[in-house]
Design a protein around this motif. Structure first.
Motif, PDB file in Angstrom:
ATOM      1  N   GLY A   1       0.745  -1.264  -0.181  1.00  0.00           N
ATOM      2  CA  GLY A   1       0.117  -0.028  -0.014  1.00  0.00           C
ATOM      3  C   GLY A   1       1.008   1.153   0.050  1.00  0.00           C
ATOM      4  O   GLY A   1       0.302   2.557  -0.253  1.00  0.00           O
ATOM      5  N   SER A   2       2.179   1.292   0.497  1.00  0.00           N
ATOM      6  CA  SER A   2       2.853   2.461   0.502  1.00  0.00           C
ATOM      7  C   SER A   2       3.271   2.776  -0.780  1.00  0.00           C
ATOM      8  O   SER A   2       3.668   4.071  -0.877  1.00  0.00           O
ATOM      9  CB  SER A   2       4.250   2.255   1.339  1.00  0.00           C
ATOM     10  N   THR A   3       3.017   2.214  -1.944  1.00  0.00           N
ATOM     11  CA  THR A   3       3.191   2.592  -3.328  1.00  0.00           C
ATOM     12  C   THR A   3       1.823   3.226  -3.829  1.00  0.00           C
ATOM     13  O   THR A   3       2.036   4.127  -4.876  1.00  0.00           O
ATOM     14  CB  THR A   3       3.459   1.631  -4.262  1.00  0.00           C
ATOM     15  N   VAL A   4       1.055   3.081  -3.124  1.00  0.00           N
ATOM     16  CA  VAL A   4      -0.315   4.008  -3.626  1.00  0.00           C
ATOM     17  C   VAL A   4      -0.283   5.519  -3.789  1.00  0.00           C
ATOM     18  O   VAL A   4      -0.401   6.000  -4.800  1.00  0.00           O
ATOM     19  CB  VAL A   4      -1.683   3.426  -2.985  1.00  0.00           C
ATOM     20  N   PRO A   5       0.143   6.076  -2.661  1.00  0.00           N
ATOM     21  CA  PRO A   5       0.265   7.467  -2.648  1.00  0.00           C
ATOM     22  C   PRO A   5       1.072   8.170  -3.614  1.00  0.00           C
ATOM     23  O   PRO A   5       0.612   9.087  -4.476  1.00  0.00           O
ATOM     24  CB  PRO A   5       0.482   7.872  -1.218  1.00  0.00           C
ATOM     25  N   PRO A   6       2.572   7.620  -3.808  1.00  0.00           N
ATOM     26  CA  PRO A   6       3.286   8.022  -4.801  1.00  0.00           C
ATOM     27  C   PRO A   6       2.799   7.879  -6.177  1.00  0.00           C
ATOM     28  O   PRO A   6       2.715   8.865  -7.228  1.00  0.00           O
ATOM     29  CB  PRO A   6       4.674   7.301  -4.519  1.00  0.00           C
ATOM     30  N   ALA A   7       1.940   6.851  -6.509  1.00  0.00           N
ATOM     31  CA  ALA A   7       1.465   6.490  -7.560  1.00  0.00           C
ATOM     32  C   ALA A   7       0.333   7.568  -8.077  1.00  0.00           C
ATOM     33  O   ALA A   7       0.196   7.818  -9.378  1.00  0.00           O
ATOM     34  CB  ALA A   7       1.139   4.994  -7.685  1.00  0.00           C
ATOM     35  N   SER A   8      -0.143   7.785  -7.034  1.00  0.00           N
ATOM     36  CA  SER A   8      -1.297   8.785  -7.349  1.00  0.00           C
ATOM     37  C   SER A   8      -1.213  10.079  -7.830  1.00  0.00           C
ATOM     38  O   SER A   8      -1.908  10.783  -8.077  1.00  0.00           O
ATOM     39  CB  SER A   8      -2.318   8.888  -5.994  1.00  0.00           C
ATOM     40  N   ARG A   9       0.259  10.521  -7.483  1.00  0.00           N
ATOM     41  CA  ARG A   9       0.723  11.830  -7.717  1.00  0.00           C
ATOM     42  C   ARG A   9       0.368  12.221  -9.185  1.00  0.00           C
ATOM     43  O   ARG A   9      -0.070  13.389  -9.617  1.00  0.00           O
ATOM     44  CB  ARG A   9       2.030  12.158  -7.440  1.00  0.00           C
ATOM     45  N   THR A  10       0.785  11.252 -10.183  1.00  0.00           N
ATOM     46  CA  THR A  10       0.537  11.426 -11.584  1.00  0.00           C
ATOM     47  C   THR A  10      -0.725  11.783 -12.022  1.00  0.00           C
ATOM     48  O   THR A  10      -1.343  12.700 -12.678  1.00  0.00           O
ATOM     49  CB  THR A  10       1.258  10.199 -12.492  1.00  0.00           C
TER      50      THR A  10
END
Length: 242
Positions: free
Chosen positions: A128-137
């Protein structure tokens, strides 16, 4: 334990940064599926125990690289959008600027681009820690579309797409709610734009268009303009450089 770091922390040095820098170099040669902690230790002149002290498992290291890649690519887009806004650019020009910024980052960091947008790594499951960075785009794209809607820069769709709403609550929340008709499906259309952008970059970074078009950067601009028509946004296609 979170060792994902950021581009800023990488610049400050330290063992986690050294490990990630070595891993990024090896991604070009080995690919994500072939990357191992021993490879990274040997490639960086480090003891395997030291590498395992900061990244106990290969998946921990992959997660850190994925987070950094999402953050790095999104930061490039955010900087481009801010510069366009500072220059008073309309939404279409902002969209082209951020798309070009992502394209530049993707070619400069092809191995990392492939890590986040290429084939899934066997037996790796992103936490789940990858979701916020991935959401930036998508958040950058959503911000541009939302601004265009508020400024009256969007043309209404020529036809409504039949069917019930297709959105998950998270998508509605990211955009700030579902607009009223005739733009009630603008979020769905925005997701099409987002996926078109990433798909186009996959084609270009992996050399799928080089034998089909004369000028890949010009074709990229053209494709972004065509994709933007789906949300009623006009993109001013101007000068470009490879």
């Amino acid at each position: 334990m979170d060792f994902s770091g950021t581009a800023t922390s990488d610049q400050s040095g330290g063992l986690p940064s050294a490990v990630k820098d070595t891993a990024r170099r090896l991604l070009v040669k080995l690919g994500a599926a072939g990357l191992g902690l021993k490879d990274v230790a040997d490639g960086g002149g480090l003891a395997l125990a030291d590498v395992e002290a900061v990244f106990p498992h290969r998946d921990d290291l992959l997660t850190a690289l994925i987070v950094d890649a999402y953050n790095g690519s999104a930061a490039a887009m955010e900087r481009a959008d801010q510069a366009a806004r500072d220059a008073g650019a309309p939404a279409g020009a902002r969209l082209l600027a951020v798309a070009r910024a992502l394209r530049a980052w993707s070619f400069e960091n092809a191995a990392e681009f492939t890590l986040i947008y290429g084939s899934p790594v066997p037996e790796y499951h992103a936490p789940g820690s990858t979701v916020p960075p991935a959401s930036r785009t998508p958040a950058v794209l959503a911000g541009i579309v939302r601004s265009a809607l508020q400024a009256g820069e969007l043309a209404p769709p020529r036809r409504a797409v039949p069917g019930p709403p297709l959105l998950l609550p998270a998508a509605e929340q990211l955009f700030g709610g579902v607009p009223e008709a005739p733009f009630s499906d603008i979020i769905e259309r925005g997701i099409v734009l987002w996926s078109s952008l990433i798909g186009l970059l996959v084609f270009q970074v992996l050399s799928r268009t080089h034998d089909s078009v004369r000028d890949e950067s010009a074709f990229f601009d053209y494709a972004i303009a065509v994709a933007a028509e789906g949300i009623g946004l006009t993109v001013p296609v101007g000068e470009h450089t490879d």
